[in-house]
Design a protein around this motif. Structure first.
Motif, short mmCIF file in Angstrom:
data_model
loop_
_atom_site.label_atom_id
_atom_site.label_comp_id
_atom_site.label_asym_id
_atom_site.label_seq_id
_atom_site.Cartn_x
_atom_site.Cartn_y
_atom_site.Cartn_z
N LYS A 23 -33.86 -32.95 -41.98
CA LYS A 23 -33.27 -33.10 -43.27
C LYS A 23 -32.96 -31.81 -44.08
N SER A 24 -34.25 -31.12 -43.99
CA SER A 24 -34.04 -29.81 -44.82
C SER A 24 -33.12 -28.78 -44.05
N ARG A 25 -33.07 -28.87 -42.71
CA ARG A 25 -32.10 -27.96 -41.85
C ARG A 25 -30.75 -28.30 -42.38
N VAL A 26 -30.43 -29.45 -42.47
CA VAL A 26 -29.06 -29.91 -42.68
C VAL A 26 -28.67 -29.67 -44.17
N ARG A 27 -29.59 -29.95 -45.07
CA ARG A 27 -29.13 -29.81 -46.24
C ARG A 27 -29.34 -28.23 -46.75
N LEU A 28 -30.13 -27.49 -46.24
CA LEU A 28 -30.10 -25.97 -46.80
C LEU A 28 -28.91 -25.25 -45.74
N GLY A 29 -28.81 -25.86 -44.66
CA GLY A 29 -27.68 -25.34 -43.92
C GLY A 29 -26.24 -25.50 -44.62
N LEU A 30 -26.07 -26.72 -45.01
CA LEU A 30 -24.69 -26.68 -45.69
C LEU A 30 -24.53 -25.95 -47.05
N LEU A 31 -25.52 -25.88 -47.50
CA LEU A 31 -25.68 -25.05 -49.01
C LEU A 31 -25.56 -23.56 -48.71
N ALA A 32 -26.17 -23.18 -47.39
CA ALA A 32 -25.93 -21.54 -47.18
C ALA A 32 -24.73 -21.33 -46.69
N LEU A 33 -23.99 -22.44 -46.07
CA LEU A 33 -22.64 -22.35 -45.55
C LEU A 33 -21.68 -22.16 -46.68
N ARG A 34 -21.90 -23.04 -47.61
CA ARG A 34 -21.22 -22.91 -49.01
C ARG A 34 -21.22 -21.48 -49.57
N GLU A 35 -22.43 -20.86 -49.68
CA GLU A 35 -22.67 -19.56 -50.20
C GLU A 35 -21.83 -18.48 -49.63
N VAL A 36 -21.80 -18.62 -48.18
CA VAL A 36 -21.15 -17.92 -47.53
C VAL A 36 -19.48 -18.00 -47.51
N LEU A 37 -19.13 -19.29 -47.44
CA LEU A 37 -17.75 -19.29 -47.50
C LEU A 37 -17.05 -18.92 -48.87
N VAL A 38 -18.12 -19.10 -49.94
CA VAL A 38 -17.40 -18.72 -51.26
C VAL A 38 -17.41 -17.17 -51.22
N ALA A 39 -18.27 -16.36 -50.54
CA ALA A 39 -18.22 -15.08 -50.48
C ALA A 39 -16.97 -14.68 -49.68
N ALA A 40 -16.63 -15.22 -48.37
CA ALA A 40 -15.52 -15.02 -47.67
C ALA A 40 -14.24 -15.11 -48.35
N ARG A 41 -14.23 -16.00 -49.37
CA ARG A 41 -12.94 -16.15 -50.11
C ARG A 41 -12.68 -15.08 -51.18
N ALA A 42 -13.91 -14.52 -51.52
CA ALA A 42 -13.79 -13.46 -52.67
C ALA A 42 -13.29 -12.28 -51.97
N VAL A 43 -13.20 -12.18 -50.54
CA VAL A 43 -12.76 -10.98 -49.80
C VAL A 43 -11.36 -10.97 -49.70
N PRO A 44 -10.44 -10.28 -50.21
CA PRO A 44 -9.04 -10.43 -50.21
C PRO A 44 -8.57 -10.10 -48.40
N ASP A 45 -7.53 -10.76 -48.16
CA ASP A 45 -7.14 -10.45 -46.80
C ASP A 45 -7.63 -11.13 -45.67
N ARG A 46 -8.82 -11.87 -46.00
CA ARG A 46 -9.71 -12.59 -44.84
C ARG A 46 -9.19 -14.03 -45.06
N ALA A 47 -8.75 -14.27 -46.40
CA ALA A 47 -8.64 -15.82 -46.72
C ALA A 47 -7.13 -16.28 -46.56
N GLY A 48 -6.20 -15.58 -45.83
CA GLY A 48 -4.85 -16.31 -45.90
C GLY A 48 -4.71 -17.45 -45.11
N GLY A 49 -4.09 -18.17 -45.36
CA GLY A 49 -3.98 -19.64 -44.70
C GLY A 49 -3.31 -19.20 -43.12
N ALA A 50 -3.89 -19.89 -42.48
CA ALA A 50 -3.40 -19.59 -40.97
C ALA A 50 -2.13 -20.77 -40.80
N ALA A 51 -1.13 -20.24 -40.52
CA ALA A 51 0.05 -21.08 -40.59
C ALA A 51 0.05 -22.11 -39.30
#
Lengths: 207, 135
Positions: A179-207
């Motif tokens: 339970k905690s692996r899944v919950r903490l894993g999803l929360l951690a993933l969210r943090e990293v994805l938010v950070a990835a979004r903040a970096v320009p040019d990495r976040a373009g939509g793949a056509a």
């Protein structure tokens, strides 16, 4: 944090969303060409998801067909969804594919619906992507930051359709740990994805 | 089916990961949705972790399905027209009944599927002909 659409320049931005909504409107008006356009746009990712979950080309094809037919016949449901058309469709594919593999398992007893696709559409609850569209590399990089056991638990659940209890049995870890692996894993993933979004040019939509 | 039809906020928070990953059994998921339909709390935890779920699918490399799948789909779609929303009967968005009562069939279902099956046979035959011509 609540705003899911990305910048207007990305494929998942508001402009893209408007196009998609218009496409869905054409679909609900019964325009077969619009369904074809939607299929051509998303068949690759929809089939990849169905195939990953079912590990069977025939079942995967059935799942993809059911999902697109579901969108075709029930596009009116989309207005009640908060996610992009792409995410909505993939949620249907996911739900349907998990349903198919769980029915194959002798241990799980699922009720037989008279119209499984409709049941899926009622049940499906797609969440808006936290950061709009991200390219695959960014997503892989984000997943790679999780610990192996966190990633394994999340993948067994999402791609394997395993409950926490089943993951515990499969991996030999206690239920509470899973339970905690899944919950903490999803929360951690969210943090990293938010950070990835903040970096320009990495976040373009793949056509 | 559990006789307990209620679920409190703590239970929703506890079940959130399995709910967003789609591995809750349908009866429990339905109870969770019923809670959300009436709960005054925001349950931000669902949106928080639910928002990363789409990226799991997006991590996959697209795989091209066989060309016949498109023909099958379009043949089936030709005989099963989209459902229309009945005006004025829409339930509140997010309610457990959302969508269920608002749509109705255009053609009778059995008939539509019989037609779809017939169209599929024709399409398959056509596909087979095309393939053999090509080879």
């Amino acid at each position: 944090m609540n705003r899911s659409p990305g910048p207007a320049t990305s494929a998942g931005g508001p402009a893209g969303d408007e196009q998609e909504t218009a496409l869905l409107k054409s679909i609900s008006a019964g325009e077969l060409g619009a369904l074809e356009t939607l299929y051509d746009r998303y068949r690759g990712i929809a089939y990849a998801l169905a195939l990953r979950i079912t590990a069977d080309t025939q079942l995967a094809e059935d799942v993809v067909q059911d999902a697109f037919l579901g969108v075709w016949r029930h596009s009116a449901h989309y207005t009640q969804s908060r996610a992009s058309v792409r995410t909505w469709l993939l949620s249907i594919v996911h739900h349907r594919a998990i349903d198919v593999v769980r029915r194959r398992r002798p241990t799980s007893a699922l009720p037989e619906g008279d119209d499984p696709v409709e049941a899926v559409l009622v049940a499906v609850d797609p969440w808006p992507e936290v950061m709009g569209r991200l390219d695959r590399e960014s997503i892989h990089a984000a997943l790679a930051t999780l610990s192996d056991v966190q990633r394994e638990a999340i993948e067994l659940a999402y791609f394997g359709g395993l409950t926490h209890q089943e993951i515990a049995q499969r991996t030999g870890a206690p239920l509470g740990t899973v339970k905690s692996r899944v919950r903490l894993g999803l929360l951690a993933l969210r943090e990293v994805l938010v950070a990835a979004r903040a970096v320009p040019d990495r976040a373009g939509g793949a056509a | 089916m559990s006789p307990d039809l209620t679920m409190d906020c703590a239970a929703v928070r506890e079940l959130a990961p399995e709910y967003v990953l789609g591995t809750l059994d349908e009866a429990t998921a339905a109870r969770l949705r019923a809670h959300l339909a009436t709960c005054t709390e925001e349950h931000a935890e669902l949106r928080e972790i639910g928002g990363v779920i789409p990226y799991l699918a997006e991590s996959l490399e697209p795989v091209e399905p066989r060309a016949q799948l498109k023909e099958r789909l379009l043949a089936a779609a030709r005989t099963a027209r989209p459902l229309r929303v009945v005006p004025g009967r829409a339930p509140a968005p997010g309610s457990a009944a959302a969508g269920r009562a608002t749509v109705r069939w255009s053609p009778p279902r059995r008939f539509a599927w019989a037609l779809a099956a017939a169209a599929l046979i024709v399409a398959t035959a056509l596909g087979a002909t095309t393939l053999s011509l090509r080879n």
